[in-house]
Design a protein around this motif. Structure first.
Motif, PDB file in Angstrom:
ATOM      1  N   LEU A  96       0.803  -1.222   0.000  1.00 37.49           N
ATOM      2  CA  LEU A  96       0.000   0.000   0.000  1.00 37.49           C
ATOM      3  C   LEU A  96       0.837   1.275   0.000  1.00 37.49           C
ATOM      4  O   LEU A  96       0.286   2.371  -0.145  1.00 37.49           O
ATOM      5  N   ILE A  97       2.144   1.152   0.161  1.00 41.78           N
ATOM      6  CA  ILE A  97       2.994   2.345   0.286  1.00 41.78           C
ATOM      7  C   ILE A  97       2.872   3.261  -0.924  1.00 41.78           C
ATOM      8  O   ILE A  97       2.827   4.488  -0.798  1.00 41.78           O
ATOM      9  N   GLU A  98       2.803   2.685  -2.113  1.00 38.05           N
ATOM     10  CA  GLU A  98       2.709   3.499  -3.327  1.00 38.05           C
ATOM     11  C   GLU A  98       1.268   3.815  -3.722  1.00 38.05           C
ATOM     12  O   GLU A  98       1.037   4.435  -4.754  1.00 38.05           O
ATOM     13  N   GLU A  99       0.322   3.390  -2.921  1.00 40.07           N
ATOM     14  CA  GLU A  99      -1.083   3.607  -3.260  1.00 40.07           C
ATOM     15  C   GLU A  99      -1.584   4.932  -2.676  1.00 40.07           C
ATOM     16  O   GLU A  99      -2.622   4.988  -2.022  1.00 40.07           O
ATOM     17  N   GLY A 100      -0.817   5.974  -2.913  1.00 38.67           N
ATOM     18  CA  GLY A 100      -1.189   7.293  -2.440  1.00 38.67           C
ATOM     19  C   GLY A 100      -0.362   7.733  -1.247  1.00 38.67           C
ATOM     20  O   GLY A 100      -0.112   6.953  -0.318  1.00 38.67           O
ATOM     21  N   ALA A 101       0.078   9.002  -1.270  1.00 39.01           N
ATOM     22  CA  ALA A 101       0.877   9.551  -0.176  1.00 39.01           C
ATOM     23  C   ALA A 101       0.721  11.065  -0.175  1.00 39.01           C
ATOM     24  O   ALA A 101       0.620  11.700  -1.235  1.00 39.01           O
ATOM     25  N   GLY A 102       0.691  11.645   1.017  1.00 39.83           N
ATOM     26  CA  GLY A 102       0.543  13.090   1.117  1.00 39.83           C
ATOM     27  C   GLY A 102      -0.753  13.556   0.471  1.00 39.83           C
ATOM     28  O   GLY A 102      -1.831  13.045   0.771  1.00 39.83           O
ATOM     29  N   ASP A 103      -0.631  14.502  -0.444  1.00 41.43           N
ATOM     30  CA  ASP A 103      -1.805  15.042  -1.134  1.00 41.43           C
ATOM     31  C   ASP A 103      -2.207  14.228  -2.367  1.00 41.43           C
ATOM     32  O   ASP A 103      -3.201  14.555  -3.019  1.00 41.43           O
ATOM     33  N   LEU A 104      -1.457  13.194  -2.686  1.00 39.75           N
ATOM     34  CA  LEU A 104      -1.692  12.443  -3.921  1.00 39.75           C
ATOM     35  C   LEU A 104      -2.392  11.126  -3.630  1.00 39.75           C
ATOM     36  O   LEU A 104      -1.950  10.349  -2.765  1.00 39.75           O
ATOM     37  N   ASP A 105      -3.458  10.851  -4.363  1.00 43.26           N
ATOM     38  CA  ASP A 105      -4.080   9.534  -4.257  1.00 43.26           C
ATOM     39  C   ASP A 105      -3.281   8.545  -5.103  1.00 43.26           C
ATOM     40  O   ASP A 105      -2.248   8.894  -5.696  1.00 43.26           O
ATOM     41  N   ALA A 106      -3.742   7.307  -5.180  1.00 43.44           N
ATOM     42  CA  ALA A 106      -2.977   6.260  -5.861  1.00 43.44           C
ATOM     43  C   ALA A 106      -2.700   6.601  -7.316  1.00 43.44           C
ATOM     44  O   ALA A 106      -1.578   6.440  -7.815  1.00 43.44           O
ATOM     45  N   THR A 107      -3.719   7.086  -8.020  1.00 45.74           N
ATOM     46  CA  THR A 107      -3.560   7.417  -9.435  1.00 45.74           C
ATOM     47  C   THR A 107      -2.600   8.578  -9.617  1.00 45.74           C
ATOM     48  O   THR A 107      -1.726   8.561 -10.508  1.00 45.74           O
ATOM     49  N   GLU A 108      -2.739   9.592  -8.790  1.00 41.73           N
ATOM     50  CA  GLU A 108      -1.873  10.772  -8.895  1.00 41.73           C
ATOM     51  C   GLU A 108      -0.431  10.430  -8.533  1.00 41.73           C
ATOM     52  O   GLU A 108       0.512  10.934  -9.162  1.00 41.73           O
ATOM     53  N   PHE A 109      -0.248   9.573  -7.536  1.00 40.99           N
ATOM     54  CA  PHE A 109       1.110   9.165  -7.162  1.00 40.99           C
ATOM     55  C   PHE A 109       1.772   8.422  -8.317  1.00 40.99           C
ATOM     56  O   PHE A 109       2.933   8.686  -8.655  1.00 40.99           O
ATOM     57  N   ALA A 110       1.054   7.500  -8.932  1.00 42.98           N
ATOM     58  CA  ALA A 110       1.611   6.740 -10.055  1.00 42.98           C
ATOM     59  C   ALA A 110       1.958   7.659 -11.222  1.00 42.98           C
ATOM     60  O   ALA A 110       3.000   7.490 -11.873  1.00 42.98           O
ATOM     61  N   ALA A 111       1.109   8.656 -11.485  1.00 46.18           N
ATOM     62  CA  ALA A 111       1.369   9.594 -12.576  1.00 46.18           C
ATOM     63  C   ALA A 111       2.609  10.427 -12.292  1.00 46.18           C
ATOM     64  O   ALA A 111       3.425  10.683 -13.190  1.00 46.18           O
ATOM     65  N   ALA A 112       2.760  10.864 -11.041  1.00 45.04           N
ATOM     66  CA  ALA A 112       3.938  11.661 -10.665  1.00 45.04           C
ATOM     67  C   ALA A 112       5.222  10.847 -10.804  1.00 45.04           C
ATOM     68  O   ALA A 112       6.238  11.341 -11.307  1.00 45.04           O
ATOM     69  N   ARG A 113       5.191   9.607 -10.369  1.00 43.65           N
ATOM     70  CA  ARG A 113       6.362   8.736 -10.494  1.00 43.65           C
ATOM     71  C   ARG A 113       6.716   8.526 -11.959  1.00 43.65           C
ATOM     72  O   ARG A 113       7.880   8.564 -12.357  1.00 43.65           O
ATOM     73  N   GLU A 114       5.713   8.284 -12.774  1.00 40.30           N
ATOM     74  CA  GLU A 114       5.932   8.067 -14.204  1.00 40.30           C
ATOM     75  C   GLU A 114       6.519   9.303 -14.863  1.00 40.30           C
ATOM     76  O   GLU A 114       7.442   9.209 -15.698  1.00 40.30           O
ATOM     77  N   ALA A 115       6.025  10.477 -14.496  1.00 36.52           N
ATOM     78  CA  ALA A 115       6.515  11.716 -15.096  1.00 36.52           C
ATOM     79  C   ALA A 115       7.981  11.962 -14.759  1.00 36.52           C
ATOM     80  O   ALA A 115       8.722  12.572 -15.549  1.00 36.52           O
ATOM     81  N   LEU A 116       8.410  11.475 -13.601  1.00 38.25           N
ATOM     82  CA  LEU A 116       9.797  11.655 -13.172  1.00 38.25           C
ATOM     83  C   LEU A 116      10.715  10.550 -13.678  1.00 38.25           C
ATOM     84  O   LEU A 116      11.926  10.596 -13.458  1.00 38.25           O
ATOM     85  N   ALA A 117      10.140   9.538 -14.352  1.00 36.30           N
ATOM     86  CA  ALA A 117      10.921   8.388 -14.831  1.00 36.30           C
ATOM     87  C   ALA A 117      11.689   7.738 -13.690  1.00 36.30           C
ATOM     88  O   ALA A 117      12.818   7.284 -13.858  1.00 36.30           O
ATOM     89  N   SER A 118      11.061   7.715 -12.519  1.00 34.15           N
ATOM     90  CA  SER A 118      11.677   7.112 -11.340  1.00 34.15           C
ATOM     91  C   SER A 118      11.063   5.750 -11.075  1.00 34.15           C
ATOM     92  O   SER A 118       9.946   5.456 -11.504  1.00 34.15           O
ATOM     93  N   SER A 119      11.799   4.936 -10.348  1.00 36.02           N
ATOM     94  CA  SER A 119      11.327   3.603 -10.007  1.00 36.02           C
ATOM     95  C   SER A 119      11.447   3.396  -8.508  1.00 36.02           C
ATOM     96  O   SER A 119      12.496   3.682  -7.915  1.00 36.02           O
ATOM     97  N   TYR A 120      10.374   2.919  -7.878  1.00 35.49           N
ATOM     98  CA  TYR A 120      10.387   2.602  -6.456  1.00 35.49           C
ATOM     99  C   TYR A 120       9.910   1.164  -6.281  1.00 35.49           C
ATOM    100  O   TYR A 120       9.000   0.709  -6.972  1.00 35.49           O
ATOM    101  N   GLY A 121      10.515   0.472  -5.357  1.00 38.61           N
ATOM    102  CA  GLY A 121      10.070  -0.876  -5.035  1.00 38.61           C
ATOM    103  C   GLY A 121      10.012  -1.053  -3.531  1.00 38.61           C
ATOM    104  O   GLY A 121      10.907  -0.600  -2.805  1.00 38.61           O
TER     105      GLY A 121
END
Length: 436
Positions: free
Chosen positions: A72-97
């Motif tokens: 659940l860690i990547e399923e939303g954090a701070g002001d970002l819900d799950a969809t917004e968090f995934a979009a932000a990560r994708e825009a930064l070309a970053s990878s988290y596991g």
């Protein structure tokens, strides 16, 4: 363009022989230690963070909470819900596991230098401000339950659960870290929040970094990511009592092929005899087609496609363990051959040729592990968690080469206990009955 650059960067691995790696120990201004391999040729950094304790810190009656929290860690954090968090990560070309094991919770991150600040800000929010929205909890819970139900039908998973339960009983090692269907379905949001609080603390964190980052930059980064975490988390579990005794357990399952797992008590990672035991196991069951068990069980007798053994030094218990699969009408013979070879090695040791071949393989294969920034960062953290010296990469092959025939004979007699072996057989094995 950023996405393409990241893909190219991820494909360019930092590959060096073990002796060429220069590891720096870094202490952040806030007092958090890390190991760093600085490599400026590629504008890319891999970061590995691990928290000691892992799924073993699940609270009583809350089995699977830490595993569910990891999902659940990547399923939303701070002001970002799950969809917004995934979009932000994708825009930064970053990878988290995020992953959890019996004794550790791991966070892996990879990011481009040009995006470092924003990528780390997003990661910081995931670590410190996960939302644990109820909708996300229900979605991930359903995924976990589906996986558990699937594993309940897999012979190898049935064997593993049975063996671990018999070995460790009520200790966390005695049950799957994913939990059961019943335990996971009963978890509340408060249980997930508690799991997060129990895991994430500064007194149990280990950090490794590889890539385009200096010691000063890494120190600042660590404090920014982890500096506001609590000083201490949940207490570590007690050492596990080893309850497994020699014998056989049959778990009936409708399948034409039986799966067998076998084990007895093992050897600690910091034991002075660990390296002789490690080389011995390479010769005996970990060496693929070159191992004794493969030659005896597969090549000579055609009883299986694969048989293997491995040393498992956990934080609170140790095992020597192995597995084999064979047709129902031949698995009894496979088990008898394994037991006979176990006893033979315990009495006679190995040959000079076997030892030379094992050393050649182990020393030659070791530098190949250092095949990428992320892999190296993971190795750095593993070394720290095992309390190995910072020059271990330089000296490891020397330790392998120092093992003698007498060392292995001594250790085989000490570690291998054929009478203590217990086999859990899942299937419809002919000629095998539960004995203990």
């Amino acid at each position: 363009m950023i996405r393409i650059l990241f893909a190219l960067t991820a494909a360019i691995v930092f590959t060096l022989p073990a002796r060429a790696i220069d590891i720096q120990e870094v202490t952040s201004p806030g007092g958090i230690k890390a190991w760093l391999v600085e490599e400026r040729s590629i504008p890319f950094t891999a970061l590995e963070i691990r928290f000691k304790g892992g799924a073993s810190l699940d609270r009583p009656e809350k089995r699977g909470a830490i595993h569910l929290m990891a999902g659940l860690i990547e399923e939303g954090a701070g002001d970002l819900d799950a969809t917004e968090f995934a979009a932000a990560r994708e825009a930064l070309a970053s990878s988290y596991g995020f992953d959890v094991y019996d004794d550790a919770f791991s966070i892996s991150a990879q990011f481009l230098t040009e995006n470092r600040e924003d990528a780390l800000a997003l990661l910081r929010s995931a670590i410190n401000e996960p939302r644990f929205d109820q909708a996300a909890i229900e979605r991930v819970r359903a995924q976990v339950v589906s996986i558990i139900r699937s594993e309940e039908k897999e012979p190898s998973d049935i064997a593993r659960r049975t063996l671990m339960s018999m070995t460790f009983g009520d200790h966390p090692y005695g049950s799957p870290l994913e939990g059961t269907v019943e335990s996971v379905e009963a978890l509340s949001r408060d249980d997930i929040v508690n799991a997060h609080q129990d895991i994430f603390a500064r007194d149990r964190v280990f950090v490794g970094a590889v890539g385009d980052i200096s010691a000063e930059e890494l120190g600042s980064l660590i404090d920014d990511l982890l500096g506001t975490l609590p000083e201490t988390g949940a207490p570590m579990p007690a050492d596990a009592d080893f309850a497994l005794q020699g014998g056989k357990t049959v778990v009936p399952f409708n399948t034409p092929q039986s799966v067998a797992l076998f084990a007895h008590e093992g050897i600690e990672r910091d034991d002075p005899d660990f390296f002789p035991a490690y080389v011995m196991n390479q010769i005996f069951g970990a060496g693929g087609f070159g191992s004794r068990l493969t030659k005896e069980v597969r090549v000579k007798r055609g009883l299986t496609y694969g048989v293997s053994t491995y040393l498992i030094p956990k934080d609170h218990a140790e095992l020597v363990m192995g597995q084999v699969a064979s047709s129902n009408d031949r698995v009894a013979e496979a088990i008898e051959v394994i037991k006979a070879e176990w006893k033979k090695l315990a009495i006679e040791g190995v040959t000079e040729e076997e030892l030379a071949d094992a050393k050649k393989y182990l020393t030659g294969a070791y530098p190949l592990r250092f095949d990428g920034n992320g892999t190296i960062a993971s190795i750095l953290v593993g070394m720290q968690m095992d309390d190995l010296p910072i020059d271990y990469a330089d000296t490891r092959n020397d330790k392998v080469n120092a093992v003698t025939l007498d060392d292995i004979k001594r250790v085989a007699a000490r570690v291998l206990r054929p009478d203590d072996l217990h086999f859990v057989v899942v299937g419809q094995p002919e000629g095998i009955e539960t004995t203990n």
